[in-house]
Design a protein around this motif. Sequence first.
Motif, short mmCIF file in Angstrom:
data_model
loop_
_atom_site.label_atom_id
_atom_site.label_comp_id
_atom_site.label_asym_id
_atom_site.label_seq_id
_atom_site.Cartn_x
_atom_site.Cartn_y
_atom_site.Cartn_z
N ALA A 228 0.80 -1.08 0.04
CA ALA A 228 0.02 0.16 -0.06
C ALA A 228 0.89 1.10 -0.03
CB ALA A 228 -0.89 -0.14 1.27
N LEU A 229 1.96 1.22 0.65
CA LEU A 229 2.98 2.25 0.64
C LEU A 229 3.33 2.73 -0.69
CD1 LEU A 229 4.95 4.29 2.35
CD2 LEU A 229 6.58 2.37 2.11
N GLN A 230 3.67 1.74 -1.61
CA GLN A 230 4.07 2.03 -2.88
C GLN A 230 3.17 2.33 -3.85
OE1 GLN A 230 7.18 -1.21 -4.16
NE2 GLN A 230 6.91 -1.88 -2.07
N SER A 231 1.95 1.64 -3.74
CA SER A 231 0.88 2.04 -4.70
C SER A 231 0.32 3.43 -4.50
CB SER A 231 -0.23 0.95 -4.77
OG SER A 231 -0.88 0.97 -3.56
N LEU A 232 0.24 3.90 -3.52
CA LEU A 232 -0.24 4.95 -2.81
C LEU A 232 0.64 6.13 -3.21
CD1 LEU A 232 -2.90 5.95 -1.51
CD2 LEU A 232 -2.06 5.71 0.72
N ALA A 233 1.98 5.97 -3.19
CA ALA A 233 2.93 6.99 -3.35
C ALA A 233 2.74 7.34 -4.67
CB ALA A 233 4.35 6.43 -3.03
N VAL A 234 2.50 6.28 -5.74
CA VAL A 234 2.45 6.55 -7.06
C VAL A 234 1.12 7.34 -7.43
CG1 VAL A 234 2.37 5.57 -9.56
CG2 VAL A 234 3.85 4.53 -7.79
N SER A 235 0.11 7.10 -6.70
CA SER A 235 -1.18 7.84 -6.80
C SER A 235 -1.30 9.20 -6.31
CB SER A 235 -2.11 6.86 -6.02
OG SER A 235 -2.06 5.53 -6.63
N GLY A 236 -0.19 9.67 -5.95
CA GLY A 236 -0.38 11.19 -5.52
C GLY A 236 -0.11 11.56 -3.92
N PHE A 237 -0.27 10.40 -3.04
CA PHE A 237 -0.28 10.48 -1.57
C PHE A 237 1.25 10.42 -1.02
CE2 PHE A 237 -4.84 10.10 -2.55
CZ PHE A 237 -5.47 10.86 -1.66
N ALA A 238 1.78 11.39 -0.79
CA ALA A 238 3.21 11.32 -0.43
C ALA A 238 3.68 10.64 0.86
CB ALA A 238 3.97 12.58 -0.59
N ASN A 239 2.72 10.74 2.03
CA ASN A 239 3.14 10.19 3.31
C ASN A 239 1.80 9.20 3.73
OD1 ASN A 239 5.40 12.19 3.92
ND2 ASN A 239 3.75 13.72 3.42
N PHE A 240 2.55 7.93 4.22
CA PHE A 240 1.61 6.90 4.59
C PHE A 240 2.45 6.29 5.78
CE2 PHE A 240 1.12 2.28 4.36
CZ PHE A 240 -0.32 2.12 4.04
N GLY A 241 1.62 5.94 6.56
CA GLY A 241 2.21 5.10 8.04
C GLY A 241 1.12 4.24 8.30
N SER A 242 1.66 2.95 8.54
CA SER A 242 0.88 1.81 9.00
C SER A 242 1.19 1.51 10.36
CB SER A 242 1.00 0.66 8.06
OG SER A 242 2.24 0.30 8.30
N ASP A 243 0.07 1.09 11.22
CA ASP A 243 0.42 0.66 12.48
C ASP A 243 1.56 -0.36 12.79
OD1 ASP A 243 -2.04 2.30 13.15
OD2 ASP A 243 -3.33 0.36 13.21
N THR A 244 2.56 -0.05 13.27
CA THR A 244 3.64 -0.93 13.51
C THR A 244 3.21 -2.22 14.47
OG1 THR A 244 5.31 1.03 13.30
CG2 THR A 244 6.06 -1.16 14.28
N GLY A 245 3.06 -3.15 13.67
CA GLY A 245 2.66 -4.35 14.37
C GLY A 245 1.27 -4.72 13.98
N GLY A 246 0.75 -4.08 13.17
CA GLY A 246 -0.82 -4.21 12.81
C GLY A 246 -1.82 -4.00 13.83
N TYR A 247 -3.15 -4.33 13.61
CA TYR A 247 -4.19 -3.92 14.38
C TYR A 247 -4.88 -5.22 14.67
CZ TYR A 247 -7.97 -1.58 16.98
OH TYR A 247 -8.93 -0.99 17.79
N ARG A 248 -5.58 -5.75 13.66
CA ARG A 248 -6.59 -7.16 13.75
C ARG A 248 -5.87 -8.20 14.34
NH1 ARG A 248 -11.10 -6.38 11.08
NH2 ARG A 248 -11.25 -8.60 10.72
N GLY A 249 -6.37 -8.61 15.29
CA GLY A 249 -5.69 -9.82 15.88
C GLY A 249 -5.13 -9.54 17.33
N GLY A 250 -5.13 -8.25 17.65
CA GLY A 250 -4.31 -7.65 18.92
C GLY A 250 -3.14 -7.54 18.94
N ARG A 251 -2.37 -7.89 19.91
CA ARG A 251 -0.97 -7.59 20.10
C ARG A 251 -0.10 -8.57 19.26
NH1 ARG A 251 2.73 -9.46 24.19
NH2 ARG A 251 4.22 -7.88 24.90
N PRO A 252 0.75 -8.01 18.34
CA PRO A 252 1.57 -8.97 17.68
C PRO A 252 2.67 -9.75 18.35
CG PRO A 252 2.37 -6.52 17.51
CD PRO A 252 1.13 -6.80 18.57
N SER A 253 3.14 -10.81 17.57
CA SER A 253 4.20 -11.47 18.17
C SER A 253 5.33 -10.40 18.18
CB SER A 253 4.39 -12.51 17.32
OG SER A 253 4.86 -12.09 16.06
N ARG A 254 6.41 -10.90 18.87
CA ARG A 254 7.77 -10.27 18.97
C ARG A 254 8.21 -9.83 17.74
NH1 ARG A 254 13.20 -11.05 19.62
NH2 ARG A 254 14.39 -9.70 21.20
N GLU A 255 8.40 -11.03 16.75
CA GLU A 255 8.86 -11.00 15.71
C GLU A 255 8.28 -9.99 14.81
OE1 GLU A 255 10.41 -14.18 11.83
OE2 GLU A 255 8.72 -14.55 13.31
#
Length: 806
Positions: free
Chosen positions: A495-522
Amino acid sequence: MTVGASGAAQATFSAAPTALRVTRPDGRVWLQSPQGAAFLELGVATDGARASRFYDPRVEAPSGVVWEAPTAVVSRDGASVVLEAPRAGRVRVHLEPGARPGEFRLDVASDGADVVLLRVSLAADQGAYLGLGERFGPVDARGSVVPMQLHLDTRVSSGTNEHHVPVPFFLHTSGYGLFAETREAGAVDVGATDPSRVRMTFEGRALRLHCFTAEDPLEVARAYARTTGLPRLPPAWAQGPMHWRNAWRNRDEVLADARRLRAEGIPATTLWIDNPWQVSYNDHTLDPVRFRDPPGMLRELASLGYRVLVWSTPYLDAVAPGASPANEAERLFVQAREQGYFVRLPDGTPYVSPANFSSAGGMSGAYGAMVDFTHEGASRFWSARLDPLIALGVRAFKLDYGEDIIAEVAGVRPGFRFSTGETERGARWAYPQGYHRAYRAALDRAAGGDGFLLVRASSWGGQTVADVVWPGDLDNDFRRAAGGQVGGLPAAVNALQSLAVSGFANFGSDTGGYRGGRPSREALLRWAEHTALSPVMQLGGGGEDHNPWSYDPEAVRIYQRLARLHQDLVPYLRVQAVRASRDGTPPVLPLALAYPEDPRAREPSACYLLGPELLVCPVLEPGATTRAVHVPAGLWVRWHDGTAVSGPAELVEPTVLGRPVLYLRQGAIVPLAASDLATMVSAEDPSVIDGPDRRGLLRARVVPAGRREVVTEDEARIAVDEAPGALTLAFTPGRDAQELRAELLLAHRGSPSSGLVARVTADGAALPRVATAEEATAGCARCWYQDPATRALYLSARGAVTARVE
């Protein structure tokens, strides 16, 4: 009819049958409609067009629709032609040059009462198809049907197709792109139904199609951004690391995390206060029960060097007809209902979202009515409610939702009504931007523009209003966006890459994601490797928290290094952000865009360029100990040890957790921040090293090659000129930066002896050589040191200097 100057790119539209061809200046074909097939087709409703029915552009042959290609020429007039088809009636096609050479515009307008869809078809080409908004699947869209709107979809775990930021623009790596300037629902079929064709299909009877061409496909991305609006430049502090929890229990928990970040040496400038934080939904009042003494809490956060962001949505807690309001949000609802400030259903009643935002400890029974931001009074009413928050110190808003104005439910239009008289057909595109503009107006009015918006939903042109896109709730692991899964880390990278080509310069996903709760350490730390090397790094998501100290001490050390890497890179990221805001150059480049002639760059590796100088290859497989990397043409230097590799080459790199697979291009000059910066804004606490403390210092990492220079946002200039036997580094101070500490990587310069430095002079005088790298980077007025093992040269200078390295 043909437009375009002789000796330049030309576009030709032919009638009976319809065909489009765009040729290069030398006459070679750039793009064309399919051989033996019509370029333009009109979808006609066999039982008459019905306003309540959604005619699905994702479907090859929608039920009750027949496709006709106009074949009879009725009239010609210069660059226009009127065509006719038996059932579709007449259609006017107009072709004219665009704003710049190599750009064209094609307008199609049908007068057929039963025409419900328009479709244009091109021959599929070799190369990659990029863009089309925020897409969680492969960066190259070939083989997929990409909807241009959100749909409910029970096959996906989230319940929707996850198209929050659809953009009807694609870029082909041979050097052309098409943008459909329309508010209507649509879909782009990139060789999915027929591998030999690319089809753009939209509802309605009119369509404007922009065609951009350039020998360098990157210029096509710039042309699209110029056409729809250059992306906003967020404040510099918005690109520093951010931190949040899914839910804060109380004031003590907020301040404990804020202090722990400082104690662990983890840089962070923005602290999010996510839902729930309000007394009632959405009264925009900090809950004094949950957060004792809210003004005092925000003052303490400011003293530690934090700017505060709060979560918000475009709803007000609804009150049933005849019921009395039970809280401030419900009183506001009644007031807004009386003024006609809500999106309405066909019967005139306010639309109330089925989503329940109730939460433990506050906002019970919160179902929201959607504010109608097409109503100027409603927008002012909503925006004014934000002023007290901003006065307390809030400087950013996380704007959740806004994509509720969907095009259909089970093939039927919802029938939303807006103050402008529009329905969801047009307002679906406009709604998120109106929502965002209300908050933008508040920040401009009450904070002098010193704030940013982080948004979930948008579309073409939205990059002029929103600062950062956040992709919503991704899975908290390594799943790909397939088989009913939203997708985790791989989806974020795509998504970072496709959105950058589409005019949106800044993108930031949740580090570790969201769905499913707390992520694994890895998963958390691999994700941090990626977000550290993206325009925006924010730590937080589902579950109790994503705090690295809730894992183990080594996880803290790893995350601290990654957050430090991102903070170090902010001056470099700002160079890219400023350029994007001025000419539309994406700060993130898919390899296929950066290296269009390299067939291996088109393969799905998820590697990308961060700016022009850094090659990033995230690790996307759980348990991985190595990663295959395609290194493009040129010489590349590994970030972590300065060793070099010549491309094109296929490598297998070790994947040490916490050490991203990262290379610098030969010739790179990467400006860096002070290595001990805790926050980019002022902090009253003397123990916190803040932006003003290090305002005068600029660092840089350099891989010398030829003549190169970089100018920072501060207007400091670093120029490097490499010649046989010597190289020159010149530093011109900026408005604030008066001191340079540079690291020159020289290990790639041939034999071991060729990288050894005999002396360094400035203004004809030899500079002193110190005994350690620490001395050279600790702030001596003018000195240098070379590491005999790595051959890295460390050079420090205060004030303007031209240093010659021999």
